[in-house]
Design a protein around this motif. Structure first.
Motif, PDB file in Angstrom:
ATOM      1  N   SER A  48       0.845  -1.201   0.000  1.00 47.70           N
ATOM      2  CA  SER A  48       0.000   0.000   0.000  1.00 47.70           C
ATOM      3  C   SER A  48       0.880   1.250   0.000  1.00 47.70           C
ATOM      4  O   SER A  48       1.620   1.499   0.953  1.00 47.70           O
ATOM      5  N   TYR A  49       0.773   2.038  -1.076  1.00 47.85           N
ATOM      6  CA  TYR A  49       1.643   3.204  -1.219  1.00 47.85           C
ATOM      7  C   TYR A  49       0.872   4.487  -1.522  1.00 47.85           C
ATOM      8  O   TYR A  49       1.451   5.458  -1.980  1.00 47.85           O
ATOM      9  N   ASP A  50      -0.417   4.484  -1.248  1.00 45.44           N
ATOM     10  CA  ASP A  50      -1.212   5.686  -1.501  1.00 45.44           C
ATOM     11  C   ASP A  50      -0.720   6.877  -0.672  1.00 45.44           C
ATOM     12  O   ASP A  50      -0.852   8.028  -1.096  1.00 45.44           O
ATOM     13  N   PHE A  51      -0.145   6.592   0.491  1.00 42.26           N
ATOM     14  CA  PHE A  51       0.344   7.669   1.358  1.00 42.26           C
ATOM     15  C   PHE A  51       1.454   8.480   0.688  1.00 42.26           C
ATOM     16  O   PHE A  51       1.713   9.631   1.069  1.00 42.26           O
ATOM     17  N   LEU A  52       2.090   7.889  -0.315  1.00 42.19           N
ATOM     18  CA  LEU A  52       3.187   8.590  -0.979  1.00 42.19           C
ATOM     19  C   LEU A  52       2.711   9.781  -1.802  1.00 42.19           C
ATOM     20  O   LEU A  52       3.481  10.698  -2.078  1.00 42.19           O
ATOM     21  N   LYS A  53       1.445   9.765  -2.213  1.00 39.23           N
ATOM     22  CA  LYS A  53       0.937  10.854  -3.051  1.00 39.23           C
ATOM     23  C   LYS A  53       1.060  12.190  -2.338  1.00 39.23           C
ATOM     24  O   LYS A  53       1.540  13.177  -2.907  1.00 39.23           O
ATOM     25  N   ASP A  54       0.634  12.256  -1.077  1.00 34.89           N
ATOM     26  CA  ASP A  54       0.747  13.497  -0.306  1.00 34.89           C
ATOM     27  C   ASP A  54       2.204  13.846  -0.035  1.00 34.89           C
ATOM     28  O   ASP A  54       2.595  15.018  -0.070  1.00 34.89           O
ATOM     29  N   LYS A  55       2.991  12.822   0.227  1.00 36.96           N
ATOM     30  CA  LYS A  55       4.410  13.046   0.528  1.00 36.96           C
ATOM     31  C   LYS A  55       5.126  13.636  -0.687  1.00 36.96           C
ATOM     32  O   LYS A  55       5.941  14.567  -0.555  1.00 36.96           O
ATOM     33  N   ILE A  56       4.824  13.121  -1.864  1.00 33.77           N
ATOM     34  CA  ILE A  56       5.440  13.624  -3.093  1.00 33.77           C
ATOM     35  C   ILE A  56       5.106  15.088  -3.304  1.00 33.77           C
ATOM     36  O   ILE A  56       5.971  15.908  -3.634  1.00 33.77           O
ATOM     37  N   GLU A  57       3.849  15.432  -3.080  1.00 34.66           N
ATOM     38  CA  GLU A  57       3.415  16.811  -3.302  1.00 34.66           C
ATOM     39  C   GLU A  57       3.989  17.758  -2.248  1.00 34.66           C
ATOM     40  O   GLU A  57       4.522  18.822  -2.576  1.00 34.66           O
ATOM     41  N   SER A  58       3.887  17.375  -0.982  1.00 37.93           N
ATOM     42  CA  SER A  58       4.305  18.279   0.098  1.00 37.93           C
ATOM     43  C   SER A  58       5.816  18.464   0.153  1.00 37.93           C
ATOM     44  O   SER A  58       6.311  19.543   0.493  1.00 37.93           O
ATOM     45  N   GLN A  59       6.573  17.420  -0.190  1.00 33.06           N
ATOM     46  CA  GLN A  59       8.030  17.481  -0.114  1.00 33.06           C
ATOM     47  C   GLN A  59       8.694  17.715  -1.475  1.00 33.06           C
ATOM     48  O   GLN A  59       9.916  17.734  -1.563  1.00 33.06           O
ATOM     49  N   LYS A  60       7.865  17.872  -2.501  1.00 26.91           N
ATOM     50  CA  LYS A  60       8.372  18.142  -3.860  1.00 26.91           C
ATOM     51  C   LYS A  60       9.383  17.079  -4.314  1.00 26.91           C
ATOM     52  O   LYS A  60      10.477  17.391  -4.829  1.00 26.91           O
ATOM     53  N   ILE A  61       9.021  15.825  -4.088  1.00 27.23           N
ATOM     54  CA  ILE A  61       9.867  14.706  -4.510  1.00 27.23           C
ATOM     55  C   ILE A  61       9.821  14.584  -6.023  1.00 27.23           C
ATOM     56  O   ILE A  61       8.754  14.629  -6.634  1.00 27.23           O
ATOM     57  N   THR A  62      10.981  14.435  -6.638  1.00 19.25           N
ATOM     58  CA  THR A  62      11.061  14.352  -8.099  1.00 19.25           C
ATOM     59  C   THR A  62      11.271  12.933  -8.603  1.00 19.25           C
ATOM     60  O   THR A  62      10.941  12.631  -9.754  1.00 19.25           O
ATOM     61  N   ASP A  63      11.852  12.077  -7.757  1.00 17.34           N
ATOM     62  CA  ASP A  63      12.209  10.730  -8.196  1.00 17.34           C
ATOM     63  C   ASP A  63      11.862   9.706  -7.113  1.00 17.34           C
ATOM     64  O   ASP A  63      12.167   9.915  -5.931  1.00 17.34           O
ATOM     65  N   ILE A  64      11.247   8.612  -7.531  1.00 19.90           N
ATOM     66  CA  ILE A  64      11.077   7.440  -6.673  1.00 19.90           C
ATOM     67  C   ILE A  64      12.019   6.364  -7.203  1.00 19.90           C
ATOM     68  O   ILE A  64      11.895   5.944  -8.367  1.00 19.90           O
ATOM     69  N   VAL A  65      12.962   5.934  -6.383  1.00 21.43           N
ATOM     70  CA  VAL A  65      13.916   4.905  -6.806  1.00 21.43           C
ATOM     71  C   VAL A  65      13.651   3.648  -5.990  1.00 21.43           C
ATOM     72  O   VAL A  65      13.739   3.660  -4.756  1.00 21.43           O
ATOM     73  N   ILE A  66      13.317   2.580  -6.695  1.00 24.03           N
ATOM     74  CA  ILE A  66      12.950   1.314  -6.056  1.00 24.03           C
ATOM     75  C   ILE A  66      14.187   0.432  -5.959  1.00 24.03           C
ATOM     76  O   ILE A  66      14.822   0.106  -6.975  1.00 24.03           O
ATOM     77  N   ILE A  67      14.539   0.089  -4.727  1.00 27.19           N
ATOM     78  CA  ILE A  67      15.652  -0.834  -4.480  1.00 27.19           C
ATOM     79  C   ILE A  67      15.014  -2.169  -4.115  1.00 27.19           C
ATOM     80  O   ILE A  67      14.622  -2.411  -2.973  1.00 27.19           O
ATOM     81  N   GLY A  68      14.863  -3.014  -5.105  1.00 22.15           N
ATOM     82  CA  GLY A  68      14.129  -4.262  -4.910  1.00 22.15           C
ATOM     83  C   GLY A  68      13.888  -4.941  -6.233  1.00 22.15           C
ATOM     84  O   GLY A  68      14.668  -4.781  -7.171  1.00 22.15           O
ATOM     85  N   GLY A  69      12.773  -5.682  -6.314  1.00 27.00           N
ATOM     86  CA  GLY A  69      12.496  -6.479  -7.496  1.00 27.00           C
ATOM     87  C   GLY A  69      11.206  -6.107  -8.192  1.00 27.00           C
ATOM     88  O   GLY A  69      10.614  -5.047  -7.950  1.00 27.00           O
ATOM     89  N   ASP A  70      10.762  -7.011  -9.057  1.00 32.01           N
ATOM     90  CA  ASP A  70       9.617  -6.744  -9.922  1.00 32.01           C
ATOM     91  C   ASP A  70       8.331  -6.483  -9.151  1.00 32.01           C
ATOM     92  O   ASP A  70       7.527  -5.640  -9.554  1.00 32.01           O
ATOM     93  N   GLY A  71       8.111  -7.224  -8.058  1.00 34.15           N
ATOM     94  CA  GLY A  71       6.876  -7.048  -7.302  1.00 34.15           C
ATOM     95  C   GLY A  71       6.724  -5.637  -6.774  1.00 34.15           C
ATOM     96  O   GLY A  71       5.649  -5.022  -6.877  1.00 34.15           O
ATOM     97  N   THR A  72       7.805  -5.087  -6.234  1.00 31.53           N
ATOM     98  CA  THR A  72       7.767  -3.722  -5.701  1.00 31.53           C
ATOM     99  C   THR A  72       7.593  -2.710  -6.825  1.00 31.53           C
ATOM    100  O   THR A  72       6.835  -1.739  -6.695  1.00 31.53           O
ATOM    101  N   VAL A  73       8.282  -2.916  -7.943  1.00 31.44           N
ATOM    102  CA  VAL A  73       8.144  -2.017  -9.094  1.00 31.44           C
ATOM    103  C   VAL A  73       6.681  -1.952  -9.533  1.00 31.44           C
ATOM    104  O   VAL A  73       6.124  -0.876  -9.766  1.00 31.44           O
TER     105      VAL A  73
END
Length: 301
Positions: A48-73
């Protein structure tokens, strides 16, 4: 100093079965040296990653980098579908199918270089009923392998190979009806693969003509045949020796069908099992499949 970038690293601590502390330390050293604002977060088992939507907007995140495998991607790109952000991958999973298809290095610091260069391209995805997939989904034998693989304590290529061999000896074809815009047909098949990425992972390439960004799905149907011939027919497909068909016009003549389409319907007459991006899912009697063109921006070499 790169003031314009802010990177959130999502770390799957259990993907690929290897410890990541040393790799994470090396990554952080490079990022600090570049003075790039960043944060590391662990992935969650629920996906569950819906919480990231607010975090991206409020913190002006430009990149999400996934350190893991296909399931997480798959989970993260699905949760953030439609949000303007770049996705990077440092592939440390058991298969790494999307990263391999995109040419991303398996070496973490080289993959990090790709991220820092920030060269992007659009990547397609698709829906199979309500399920989102950005790599490869399947119905039949490969899905049965995925279900059995998921139940094992140890992951990795050896376990996957063991489950494939065991299921090969038990395999029976399933009955399907395939509906395209201008053509429909019945088939008995060991499995059907629907591919955006060209491979299962580990560079096992089932759909050699698949392209991440062409707006088309590659469909591979391994039809009923003498089981002694099955490994050779699949090997021929893995090697890319089956010519891509523009129309499925000789269903009765070919053991492996390989065609491209934007959409199709699969009637699953014998309730063959389903996997979505390698994750086992509950099967259904009918699957409506539709491409999602240019679903997200992926950083690549």
């Amino acid at each position: 100093m790169e003031l314009s970038r802010r990177i959130l690293f999502l770390v799957n601590p259990i993907s690929g079965g290897a410890k990541k502390e040393g790799v994470l330390k090396e990554i952080e050293e490079v990022i600090k040296e570049k003075n790039i604002p960043h944060e590391f977060l662990a992935t969650n088992a629920a996906g569950s990653y819906d919480f990231l939507k607010d975090k991206i907007e409020s913190q002006k995140i430009t990149d999400i980098v996934i350190i893991g495998g296909d399931g997480t991607v798959s989970q993260v790109t699905h949760a953030l579908h439609g949000i303007k952000i770049r996705f990077g991958i440092i592939p440390l999973g058991s298969g790494n199918g999307l990263a391999n298809a995109a040419g991303i290095s398996k070496k973490p610091l080289i993959a990090l270089e790709h991220v820092l260069n920030a060269k992007t391209k659009p990547v397609d995805a698709f829906l199979i009923n309500e399920h989102y997939s950005c790599m490869l989904s399947g119905i039949g034998l490969d899905a049965k392998v995925a279900h059995d693989f998921a139940a094992k304590a140890s992951r990795g290529l050896i376990t996957y190979t063991q489950q494939t061999i065991l299921n090969y000896f038990k395999a029976q074809p399933y009955q399907f009806e395939i509906e395209l815009n201008d053509f429909s047909f019945f088939t008995e098949a060991f499995f059907i693969s629907i591919a955006n990425s060209n491979q299962f992972g580990n560079n096992i390439t089932i759909a050699p003509y698949a392209n991440l960004s062409d707006g088309l799905l590659d469909v591979v149907i391994v039809q009923k045949m003498n089981k002694a011939k099955l490994p050779f027919a699949v090997l021929k497909q893995l090697r890319g020796n089956n010519k891509l068909q523009q129309l499925v016009n000789d269903v009765t003549k070919k053991t492996v069908l390989n065609f491209q389409t934007e959409a199709l319907t699969i009637k699953n007459l014998k309730l063959a099992p389903l996997h979505v991006d390698g994750e086992p899912k509950k099967t259904e009697s009918e699957f409506k499949v539709q491409v999602l063109k240019h679903s997200f921006q992926l950083i690549h070499p």
